[in-house]
Write an enzyme that holds these catalytic residues in place. Structure first.
Site, PDB file in Angstrom:
ATOM      1  N   GLU A   1       5.723  18.400   6.981  1.00 30.85           N
ATOM      2  CA  GLU A   1       5.375  17.661   5.762  1.00 30.85           C
ATOM      3  C   GLU A   1       4.544  16.056   6.042  1.00 30.85           C
ATOM      4  OE1 GLU A   1       7.914  18.231   2.158  1.00 30.85           O
ATOM      5  OE2 GLU A   1       8.507  16.179   2.849  1.00 30.85           O
TER       6      GLU A   1
ATOM      7  N   GLU B   1       1.325  16.984   7.028  1.00 29.99           N
ATOM      8  CA  GLU B   1       0.694  17.378   5.679  1.00 29.99           C
ATOM      9  C   GLU B   1       0.392  15.982   4.973  1.00 29.99           C
ATOM     10  OE1 GLU B   1       3.007  19.462   2.998  1.00 29.99           O
ATOM     11  OE2 GLU B   1       1.344  20.172   1.504  1.00 29.99           O
TER      12      GLU B   1
ATOM     13  N   CYS C   1      11.778  20.131  -1.224  1.00 23.40           N
ATOM     14  CA  CYS C   1      12.873  20.830  -0.715  1.00 23.40           C
ATOM     15  C   CYS C   1      13.882  21.183  -1.389  1.00 23.40           C
ATOM     16  CB  CYS C   1      13.602  19.599   0.295  1.00 23.40           C
ATOM     17  SG  CYS C   1      12.588  19.178   1.612  1.00 23.40           S
TER      18      CYS C   1
ATOM     19  N   SER D   1       4.168  19.685  -1.722  1.00 18.17           N
ATOM     20  CA  SER D   1       4.092  19.797  -0.557  1.00 18.17           C
ATOM     21  C   SER D   1       4.385  21.390  -0.330  1.00 18.17           C
ATOM     22  CB  SER D   1       5.147  19.356   0.375  1.00 18.17           C
ATOM     23  OG  SER D   1       5.264  19.879   1.583  1.00 18.17           O
TER      24      SER D   1
ATOM     25  N   LYS E   1      19.278  27.223  -4.914  1.00 13.68           N
ATOM     26  CA  LYS E   1      19.118  27.743  -3.726  1.00 13.68           C
ATOM     27  C   LYS E   1      19.278  29.272  -3.872  1.00 13.68           C
ATOM     28  CE  LYS E   1      18.042  23.924  -0.749  1.00 13.68           C
ATOM     29  NZ  LYS E   1      16.675  23.800  -0.526  1.00 13.68           N
TER      30      LYS E   1
ATOM     31  N   GLU F   1      16.038  30.441  -5.393  1.00 10.89           N
ATOM     32  CA  GLU F   1      15.142  30.324  -4.353  1.00 10.89           C
ATOM     33  C   GLU F   1      14.932  31.372  -3.175  1.00 10.89           C
ATOM     34  OE1 GLU F   1      15.483  27.328  -1.237  1.00 10.89           O
ATOM     35  OE2 GLU F   1      13.376  26.509  -1.418  1.00 10.89           O
TER      36      GLU F   1
ATOM     37  N   GLU G   1       7.930  35.445  -2.596  1.00 10.56           N
ATOM     38  CA  GLU G   1       7.014  34.711  -1.474  1.00 10.56           C
ATOM     39  C   GLU G   1       7.929  34.062  -0.362  1.00 10.56           C
ATOM     40  OE1 GLU G   1       7.829  33.634  -4.696  1.00 10.56           O
ATOM     41  OE2 GLU G   1       7.739  31.671  -4.847  1.00 10.56           O
TER      42      GLU G   1
ATOM     43  N   CYS H   1      21.278  15.931  -2.978  1.00 10.84           N
ATOM     44  CA  CYS H   1      22.055  17.107  -2.592  1.00 10.84           C
ATOM     45  C   CYS H   1      23.485  17.002  -2.563  1.00 10.84           C
ATOM     46  CB  CYS H   1      21.747  17.898  -1.358  1.00 10.84           C
ATOM     47  SG  CYS H   1      19.988  17.981  -0.924  1.00 10.84           S
TER      48      CYS H   1
END
Lengths: 582, 172
Positions: free
Chosen positions: A280, A283, A300, A320, A359, A362, A367, A504
């Site tokens: 990141e 990036e 994230c 990102s 999550k 996710e 993908e 989190c």
């Protein structure tokens, strides 16, 4: 602070003028039962559990919303008060499924606790009770309307704090339910799966989709190489499930428990967080130097990602392209680790222990399967892990000292602080500033991005470059920040967004504290404190100095942003509808 | 026939549904007015006859009020309907006086005669059936209204004739 004199149960006390009766009673060590009340989230006086007698008032008053005033005389335990509370509670119970024995919230249920506290010995009212279908279609959240007490804490959290408004109160009277528009499933509306509704539910009406059976089955399968990774926020909250104080660090106990459960390896997601920072950070510098899309926004938090996909598709290019750390780790385990260990990736079963319900959603994104296999096979919340430890009969408090396994065992402090709001930003700045300066920087604590303020800003100067950064936590704050950018009122290079308030550490998969605790203790701050303690104690505190990450690039990925890194560690996003289909 | 042709007028030009245009005018009128949701829902229901999801979505988008909140309001108040209403809207008063005078039996009779449940509409679109709270005509109990017509002091045997009088008007 201006004070007023009041009398509670014949005791004369002085309390601040802005107190409610509930707060005043608390100051006098008098417990008033509550159910719908959750400080700053739901103060609506709806459930009537907290009624008290106020001298001169026409009827009993709800203590949670009644402001104190000079000379107020309050009775919290009169016969009329006790009887009213009991009748109210029994009426609520008459339309509750009362299946405590098989309820995930048994022994951590505010309704059960009230029943005990109010000495309910029998139920006088046996009326009609709701029998509605469960909503089990979401991969993250189960909604059970038959346990719902209509306190509206989840509605307020979803609507006012998160500004998602997936659920609301529908119909009226006996038919009232908390559900989605047109009775759709949570899976078919713009629910972000953040799980904050679960965190504030006093009963078992909202809970995570329990995936522990899948993990037990994998552990019992001799053909599989079952490994586990744990997110930073889990180790500072898991102890609460075993009666430890909020903010206890139980890293070693957690690792030892996971070993006893039979996982072949216990890895630290923080190492992958270090990897995320490398990717990141690269990036960010690339986008700044090459005129790429700015601001760069962190990716994230899967709740945030889904929120963005539904509500702010114009920002998808700002996200990102980095996968979230545990997904990166999954991809690394099924490629680099599989090769190194000589294990067929098809036989590697990756379990992620996360403070997060989003999550789960996710992990099943198509993908996120760079190697041809899902990067992560099952996601368990902190609560589900606690359930497995209890089921296995492990004495959590009495365990030998254990450390994470190699080859990805060592993480930096930067990886640890990913668990709190501002942590990803701080971790990135620690690395980016050094890359820009070309030398080591000693002062690495970026206090401006720490803490529980909703939106935080900082400007960091390094190597002649000024990086304007912003941090938002909780989706309501994310919305505010993005609206400001859309209106042209703010400009940044780099933004960190975490879907849950506090990040989190306060995720939707974390141990649930009842309103009696949550209303008065800032869970976000207490758990974050433990995270920053762990960071300070680690020998390596910058991601780019992590020898495991360095080795990973030398042996496998070559350099951050390489072709191979892009294939395994990066992803893309999808515009999603704001409204459900007809 | 070309797919681009409008369903109602058959012209090749894309034609904006007149009702949608009216809804946009209603939304524009109330935009940025606090507490505008209920008046907008009322006026929208006057335009469409009911409040299907497509209409609620447009109101949500226009007023920036979440769809779940709108659906909550629509299902809370009995005067809002999620289903189309008939040309003749039958309301059976379920107020105390009407109820003790047997409006429940009148309602059952209507259900039987029309073959629909409360909140539904007959297939030909002629009749819709609803139960309502006291309409203040207790002296005429039990009472039903069909659009603006009031039918009072009913007994169950009257139902057949009343419905037929409307069907006959239609068939003329």
């Amino acid at each position: 602070m201006e004070m007023v004199n009041i009398t509670i149960d014949t005791r004369k006390i002085q309390v601040p003028k802005n107190y409610t009766i509930l707060e005043a009673a608390r100051a006098a060590n008098i417990a008033i039962p509550t159910l719908c009340f959750l400080k700053e989230i739901n103060e609506i006086g709806a459930c009537r559990m907290c009624v008290v007698e106020v001298k001169g008032a026409r009827a009993l008053q709800a203590a949670c919303v009644y402001p104190v005033s000079e000379g107020l005389e309050i009775y919290t335990q009169s016969p009329a008060v006790r009887e009213a509370r009991k009748v109210t509670l029994e009426l609520i119970l008459s339309n509750h499924d009362k299946k405590c024995l098989t309820c995930v919230r048994s022994s951590n249920c505010e309704l059960q606790q009230l029943s005990e506290d109010l000495n309910i010995k029998g139920l006088r009212f046996e009326g009609e009770a709701k029998l509605l279908p469960l909503d089990e279609f979401s991969p993250s959240i189960v909604r059970d309307p038959n346990k719902c007490v209509l306190c509206r804490r989840c509605v307020s959290m979803c609507k006012n704090v998160q500004t998602v408004s997936a659920i609301d109160t529908m119909e009226r009277g006996f038919n009232t339910t908390v559900t989605c528009a047109f009775n759709k499933s949570l899976n078919d509306v713009s629910c972000t799966m953040c799980g904050q509704c679960i965190a504030v539910c006093p009963v078992g009406a909202l809970r995570e989709k329990d995936d522990t059976d899948k993990v037990w089955a994998a552990l019992a399968n001799p053909d599989l190489h079952v490994v586990v990774q744990t997110a930073p926020a889990v180790r500072v909250a898991l102890g609460e499930e075993f009666g430890m104080p909020i903010g206890s660090r139980v890293t070693s106990n957690m690792i030892a428990s996971l070993r006893r459960l039979g996982f072949k390896k216990v890895f630290d997601t923080d190492t992958a967080a270090d990897l995320t920072i490398m990717e990141e950070g690269t990036e960010l510098l690339h986008r700044i130097k090459e005129g790429g899309k700015l601001p760069l926004i962190t990716s994230c938090s899967p709740g945030w990602i889904k929120f963005c996909e539904h509500n702010y598709p114009e920002f998808l290019e700002n996200l990102s392209s980095c996968k979230s750390p545990h997904e990166m780790f999954g991809a690394v385990l099924k490629s680099y680790y599989a090769e190194k260990m000589g294990i067929d990736p098809a036989k590697i079963f990756v379990v992620s222990i996360m403070p997060c319900t989003a999550k789960k959603y996710e992990a099943q994104r198509p993908e996120l399967s760079s190697t041809g296999y899902a990067d992560v096979d099952v996601v368990l919340t902190t609560r589900e892990l606690a359930r497995m430890i209890k089921e296995a009969g492990i004495d959590f408090t009495e365990l030998p000292e254990r450390h994470f396994d190699d080859p990805m065992g060592e993480a930096s402090g930067a990886g640890v602080i990913f668990g709190a709001t501002g942590g990803v930003m701080e971790a990135a700045l620690r690395t980016v500033a050094e890359i820009l300066e070309g030398k080591s920087i000693d002062n690495i604590e970026y206090n401006a991005v720490r803490g529980v303020e909703g939106i935080k800003e900082a400007t960091v100067e390094a190597g002649g470059l000024k990086i304007k950064a912003a941090v938002a936590h909780g989706l309501g704050n994310a919305r505010k920040l993005l609206d400001k950018i859309n209106a042209g009122e703010a400009e940044y290079h780099f933004i960190e967004i975490m879907g849950c308030p506090g990040g989190c550490v306060n995720g939707g998969g974390q141990p649930i504290q009842p309103s009696t605790v949550r209303s008065w203790v800032d869970l976000r701050a207490e758990r974050a404190k433990a995270i920053y303690e762990e960071d300070r104690e680690l020998p390596i505190r910058k991601s780019h100095e992590n020898p495991r990450v360095k080795a990973l690039y030398e042996e496998y990925f070559e350099k951050p942003g390489s072709h191979k890194a892009h294939k395994l560690l990066h992803t893309h996003y999808t515009k999603r509808a704001k409204y459900p289909e007809e | 026939m070309s797919e681009n042709k409008c369903c109602c007028c058959g012209t090749a030009e894309a034609c904006v549904d007149e009702r949608d245009q009216k809804l946009q005018e209603i939304i524009a009128k109330y935009k940025d007015v606090r507490g505008a949701l209920i008046p907008v829902l009322h006026e929208a229901q006057e335009v469409y006859g009911y409040l299907p999801m497509s209409v609620q979505k447009k109101i949500s988008e226009g007023l920036d009020v979440p769809l779940a909140e709108i659906y909550g309001v629509v299902t809370f108040y009995t005067q809002f309907s999620l289903k189309p209403k008939g040309k003749y809207k039958i309301n059976v008063c379920m107020g105390t006086a009407c109820y003790v005078k047997g409006s429940g039996i009148i309602l059952d009779k209507l259900k039987e005669k029309l073959g629909i449940e409360v909140g539904e509409c007959t297939e030909d679109g002629l009749f819709s059936l609803d139960a309502c709270r006291c309409i203040g005509a207790c002296g005429l109990a039990p009472v039903i209204t069909i659009n603006e017509d009031v039918h009072g002091r009913l007994n169950p045997d009257d139902v057949e004739g009343i419905i037929e009088s409307y069907t006959k008007t239609e068939n003329k």
